[in-house]
Design an enzyme around this catalytic site. Structure first.
Site, PDB file in Angstrom:
ATOM      1  N   SER A 171     153.257  91.221   2.142  1.00  0.00           N
ATOM      2  CA  SER A 171     152.369  91.323   3.036  1.00  0.00           C
ATOM      3  C   SER A 171     152.423  92.425   4.414  1.00  0.00           C
ATOM      4  CB  SER A 171     152.382  89.909   3.713  1.00  0.00           C
ATOM      5  OG  SER A 171     151.424  89.496   4.533  1.00  0.00           O
ATOM      6  N   ARG A 227     147.162  79.831  14.408  1.00  0.00           N
ATOM      7  CA  ARG A 227     147.973  79.651  13.050  1.00  0.00           C
ATOM      8  C   ARG A 227     147.269  78.796  12.267  1.00  0.00           C
ATOM      9  NH1 ARG A 227     152.077  82.556  10.928  1.00  0.00           N
ATOM     10  NH2 ARG A 227     153.486  81.308   9.552  1.00  0.00           N
ATOM     11  N   ASP A 258     145.146  85.070  -4.223  1.00  0.00           N
ATOM     12  CA  ASP A 258     145.288  85.457  -2.937  1.00  0.00           C
ATOM     13  C   ASP A 258     143.924  85.916  -2.464  1.00  0.00           C
ATOM     14  OD1 ASP A 258     146.047  86.912  -0.658  1.00  0.00           O
ATOM     15  OD2 ASP A 258     147.820  87.996  -1.567  1.00  0.00           O
ATOM     16  N   HIS A 274     147.989  83.538  -1.004  1.00  0.00           N
ATOM     17  CA  HIS A 274     148.790  84.751  -0.438  1.00  0.00           C
ATOM     18  C   HIS A 274     150.315  84.406  -0.229  1.00  0.00           C
ATOM     19  CE1 HIS A 274     149.821  88.153   1.772  1.00  0.00           C
ATOM     20  NE2 HIS A 274     150.041  87.656   2.830  1.00  0.00           N
ATOM     21  N   ASP A 275     150.490  82.862   0.094  1.00  0.00           N
ATOM     22  CA  ASP A 275     151.844  82.586   0.265  1.00  0.00           C
ATOM     23  C   ASP A 275     152.875  82.382  -1.276  1.00  0.00           C
ATOM     24  OD1 ASP A 275     152.027  82.271   3.056  1.00  0.00           O
ATOM     25  OD2 ASP A 275     151.922  80.445   3.053  1.00  0.00           O
TER      26      ASP A 275
END
Length: 345
Positions: free
Chosen positions: A136, A202, A289, A318-319
């Site tokens: 990332s 967040r 992702d 993505h994580d």
């Protein structure tokens, strides 16, 4: 053995946009011992809100009995400029004014981060880095460093990253900054300013880090339910969690850093910049992702000479690069076997 230290650079440091930091500090962690040949260095670049201890957030990759272990490797990870974990950031004291920077903290680009890394590397007496890896935002730093100092690295491993930050990614970041700026406290010169806004930011980010299938599986709704869903509590929980460990000033600063990423800037083109990488390179994408879609990783591999692209099938979005440790380890081992076999032949 883990060793946490702070490096202080007491010389004015010019930034890419022409501004200066009067001085800076980098918090960093080393794990293991640098051997006599100095050829066992593994440098890890952390992601957006990560810290300088990768055994905390990448325990499946870094640590005893892991692929990158302190018995064989000298692992280095530095907290980036602008971050909240010990390096110079908006809450640090500006030596010129004697007060925290707050909103006056200068713009920091990925190239500024890499230039600071280079100064720390030299301070540590490191000439060559055996393996450079990051995902990332950390992958952006690793790629930028591999381009700006191509003779330094033997291997570069990039996870879920890109060569230029997309309008899609910038839009997510701008939405998060808008949430912070909408917090009525954001204008205050106070360490707690913007914290409620960061909670919303967040929550926005989490949607981009995961995906439709992830939420269906982990935050499913009960039959007949009409309110108080798992997804409600999860979004609030993640917002409250970041409030306990980060600052809105650092969050805002690092989101702008993300947006600045473009390896082709002042280098002719993105393709020309990627073509200068000399290290053996593995680029890993995650099928689900949506923030850094696999096409971005495939593009990097296409334009780095000899690079290999591989894709991990995961529903974590993505994580996935912070979760799919076994699959990532196997991908790296398979990649290494491929060129070890060529060398042996």
């Amino acid at each position: 053995m883990l060793n946490h230290q702070v490096f202080k650079y007491e010389t004015p440091f010019q930034l890419e946009n022409g501004d200066w930091l009067p001085e800076f500090e980098l918090a960093y962690t080393t794990y293991g011992v640098l051997n006599e040949e100095k050829d066992n260095v593994v440098w890890v670049c952390h992601a957006f809100t990560g810290n300088s201890n990768p055994s905390d957030w990448w325990s499946g990759m870094i640590g005893d009995k892991r692929l990158f272990n302190p018995n064989e490797h000298f692992v280095v990870c530095a907290n980036i400029l602008g971050s909240h974990y010990g390096s110079t950031n908006p809450l640090s004291i500006n030596p010129v004014t004697g007060e925290p920077y707050f909103h006056d903290f200068p713009f920091i680009s990925n190239r500024d981060v890499v230039n600071a890394f280079e100064i720390l590397k030299n301070h540590l007496g490191i000439d060559k880095i055996f393996t450079l890896l990051g995902g990332s935002l950390g992958g952006q730093h690793a790629l930028e460093w591999a381009i700006s100092h191509p003779d330094t690295f033997g291997q570069v491993i990039l996870f879920s990253t890109n060569a230029v930050h997309s309008p899609w990614g910038i839009a997510f970041n701008e939405s998060q900054r808008m949430a912070i700026e909408a917090d009525p406290t954001w204008s205050e010169r106070n360490a707690k300013a913007g914290m409620e806004g960061m909670k919303v930011a967040r929550s926005i980010a989490l949607i981009s880090y995961r995906n439709y299938e992830t939420y269906n599986r982990t935050q499913s709704r009960d039959e007949g339910q009409i309110d108080f869903f798992r997804a409600n509590t999860y979004q609030n929980y993640q917002g409250e969690k970041i409030q306990r460990r980060f600052s809105a000033f650092a969050y805002w600063t690092l989101s702008k850093m993300f947006d600045s990423h473009d390896v082709g800037r002042n280098r002719g083109s993105i393709q020309a910049a990627l073509n200068t990488v000399k290290a053996k390179c593995l680029v890993i994408g995650i099928t689900s992702d949506v923030l850094f879609p696999p096409v971005e990783q495939a593009f990097i591999a296409e334009h780095i000479p000899g690079a290999v692209y591989t894709e991990i099938d995961s529903t974590y979005g993505h994580d996935g690069f912070l979760i799919e440790f076994e699959a990532m380890t196997n991908a790296i081992l398979d990649w290494r076997k491929s060129f070890d076999t060529v060398l042996a032949g």
